[in-house]
Design an enzyme around this catalytic site. Structure first.
Site, mmCIF file in Angstrom:
data_model
loop_
_atom_site.group_PDB
_atom_site.id
_atom_site.type_symbol
_atom_site.label_atom_id
_atom_site.label_comp_id
_atom_site.label_asym_id
_atom_site.label_seq_id
_atom_site.Cartn_x
_atom_site.Cartn_y
_atom_site.Cartn_z
ATOM 1 N N THR A 167 0.953 -1.216 -0.047
ATOM 2 C CA THR A 167 0.182 -0.130 0.079
ATOM 3 C C THR A 167 0.875 1.101 -0.017
ATOM 4 O O THR A 167 2.015 1.009 0.362
ATOM 5 C CB THR A 167 -0.901 0.047 1.288
ATOM 6 O OG1 THR A 167 -1.798 -0.939 1.092
ATOM 7 C CG2 THR A 167 -1.319 1.289 1.638
ATOM 8 N N ARG A 195 -14.833 -6.021 0.963
ATOM 9 C CA ARG A 195 -14.074 -5.707 2.033
ATOM 10 C C ARG A 195 -13.371 -4.380 2.053
ATOM 11 O O ARG A 195 -12.905 -3.831 0.946
ATOM 12 C CB ARG A 195 -12.638 -6.886 2.232
ATOM 13 C CG ARG A 195 -12.033 -6.644 3.240
ATOM 14 C CD ARG A 195 -10.766 -5.753 2.985
ATOM 15 N NE ARG A 195 -9.773 -5.959 4.050
ATOM 16 C CZ ARG A 195 -8.415 -5.061 4.218
ATOM 17 N NH1 ARG A 195 -8.343 -4.319 3.256
ATOM 18 N NH2 ARG A 195 -7.808 -5.351 5.249
ATOM 19 N N GLY A 197 -10.640 -1.669 3.779
ATOM 20 C CA GLY A 197 -9.475 -1.746 4.942
ATOM 21 C C GLY A 197 -9.403 -0.329 5.517
ATOM 22 O O GLY A 197 -10.372 0.224 5.583
ATOM 23 N N ASP A 198 -8.209 -0.135 6.098
ATOM 24 C CA ASP A 198 -7.923 1.268 6.823
ATOM 25 C C ASP A 198 -7.947 2.182 5.806
ATOM 26 O O ASP A 198 -7.863 3.509 6.219
ATOM 27 C CB ASP A 198 -6.803 0.938 7.898
ATOM 28 C CG ASP A 198 -5.556 0.521 7.409
ATOM 29 O OD1 ASP A 198 -5.623 -0.328 6.308
ATOM 30 O OD2 ASP A 198 -4.629 0.969 7.713
ATOM 31 N N THR A 217 -0.059 1.592 6.906
ATOM 32 C CA THR A 217 0.047 0.582 6.295
ATOM 33 C C THR A 217 0.048 -0.794 7.055
ATOM 34 O O THR A 217 0.851 -0.718 8.212
ATOM 35 C CB THR A 217 1.060 0.474 5.262
ATOM 36 O OG1 THR A 217 1.237 -0.581 4.604
ATOM 37 C CG2 THR A 217 2.443 0.815 5.973
ATOM 38 N N GLY A 218 -0.413 -1.893 6.626
ATOM 39 C CA GLY A 218 -0.280 -3.099 7.311
ATOM 40 C C GLY A 218 -1.461 -3.706 7.241
ATOM 41 O O GLY A 218 -2.339 -3.671 6.289
ATOM 42 N N GLY A 220 -4.792 -4.224 7.659
ATOM 43 C CA GLY A 220 -5.882 -3.020 7.759
ATOM 44 C C GLY A 220 -6.998 -3.214 8.970
ATOM 45 O O GLY A 220 -7.179 -2.182 9.611
HETATM 46 N N1 ASP Z 1 -3.771 -1.928 5.132
HETATM 47 C C1 ASP Z 1 -3.763 -2.300 3.797
HETATM 48 C C2 ASP Z 1 -5.163 -2.771 3.995
HETATM 49 O O1 ASP Z 1 -5.472 -3.737 4.935
HETATM 50 C C3 ASP Z 1 -2.752 -2.918 3.436
HETATM 51 C C4 ASP Z 1 -1.343 -2.634 3.404
HETATM 52 O O2 ASP Z 1 -1.223 -1.747 4.077
HETATM 53 O O3 ASP Z 1 -0.778 -3.081 2.514
HETATM 54 O O4 ASP Z 1 -5.960 -2.982 2.866
#
Ligand code: ASP
Length: 297
Positions: A167, A195, A197-198, A217-218, A220
């Protein structure tokens, strides 16, 4: 202390699948991508324009997981999402469920500028992109061989595979001390259609106010549950913590290996903590610090 920019290209278990050639490509790309925002800041651009254009550059870079090069859902399609927030005015824009919008962060910016809403999803967001003449592309245009292979591996072993991150996001403090943040993503590999995410959620993945700007990022779901981006700002505002103290406390309070964030304050201080194996990142400040990173060092 002056202007500052930080960008990220995703946090997660990135080292175990990092080939030498991919590392070399990322190490070549990150300084150039950081420079997109730094050059604008040196020329006096406002933080909001800077984070939008820095994020567009990241979306356009196939190495990272936003725009072309985004991951695929379990249905084999792309559903993109993005958000942007201006610390000066507190205004924000966000969109999700995008299938044809080439640069989701630009749609988020237009939602911020042209509507009284913050967050628009799916068909309504696509219709706005069309009405506003934003560039649109077929859904397959976002697909790369790398992401197709990741989806195949994920579907073959879903219980064992870790999410493929990458991301993107940007935070900036301009010469006037105004801050802004933006985040853009394709979500997570093999996600259920629908779905969210964050990344498109103001408070969770993106936040900016008069003091700080944050892009996360991570995994979500963990950031959504924790309201991470806003929590960093709340710690600075209510506890009087530095941007570094607040950012580190927030990522460490989440489940292990949740990911990371980039944050900047209105004095040009930058923080880039993560609890995952790595986080693709770059930063530059008027005070003279600059760098890129992938793993812990
Ligand atoms: N945070 C993002 C999500 O969960 C994914 C990512 O940060 O790589 O959609």
């Amino acid at each position: 202390m002056g202007w500052a920019i930080a960008i990220h290209g995703g946090a997660g278990a990135i080292l175990e699948s990092l080939t030498d050639s991919h590392r070399a490509a990322v190490e070549e790309a990150l300084p150039k991508l950081t420079e997109v925002g730094a050059a604008m800041l040196k020329a006096g651009a406002c933080a909001l324009d800077v984070v939008e254009q820095a994020t567009v550059a990241l979306e356009e870079c196939e190495l990272f997981q936003a725009g072309r090069g985004s991951v695929l859902s379990a249905a084999g399609t792309h559903e993109l999402e993005a958000s942007i927030m201006d610390g000066l005015t507190g205004s924000a824009g966000a969109a999700c469920g995008l299938r044809t919008v080439r640069n989701p962060v630009c749609l988020a910016r237009q939602i911020l500028e042209r509507t009284t809403h913050v967050f628009i999803a799916g068909r309504g967001a696509e219709d706005l992109a069309k009405a506003w003449d934003l560039e649109r592309v077929p859904n397959e245009w976002f697909t790369t061989d790398r992401r197709l292979n990741q989806l195949r591996r994920h579907l073959a072993t879903p219980e064992r595979s870790r999410p493929y991150p990458e991301t993107v996001g940007a935070v900036a403090c301009d010469m006037e001390g105004r801050v802004a943040a933006a985040t853009s993503t394709g979500g997570t590999t093999g996600k259920l259609p629908g779905r969210i995410g964050d990344a498109p959620l103001i408070n969770a993945g993106t936040w900016a106010d008069e003091r700080v700007a944050v892009s996360c990022t991570g995994i979500g779901e963990n950031f959504v549950r924790a309201g991470t981006a806003r929590m960093v700002a709340a710690r600075v505002e209510l506890l009087g913590e530095s941007i570094e103290q607040a950012s580190v406390a927030c990522v460490q309070s989440m489940p292990p290996e949740s990911g990371g964030l980039i944050a900047v304050d209105c004095h040009g201080n930058v923080s880039l903590p993560f609890t995952s194996q790595g986080m693709y990142r770059g930063w530059e400040t008027q005070a003279g610090t600059r760098g890129i990173g992938i793993g812990a060092i």
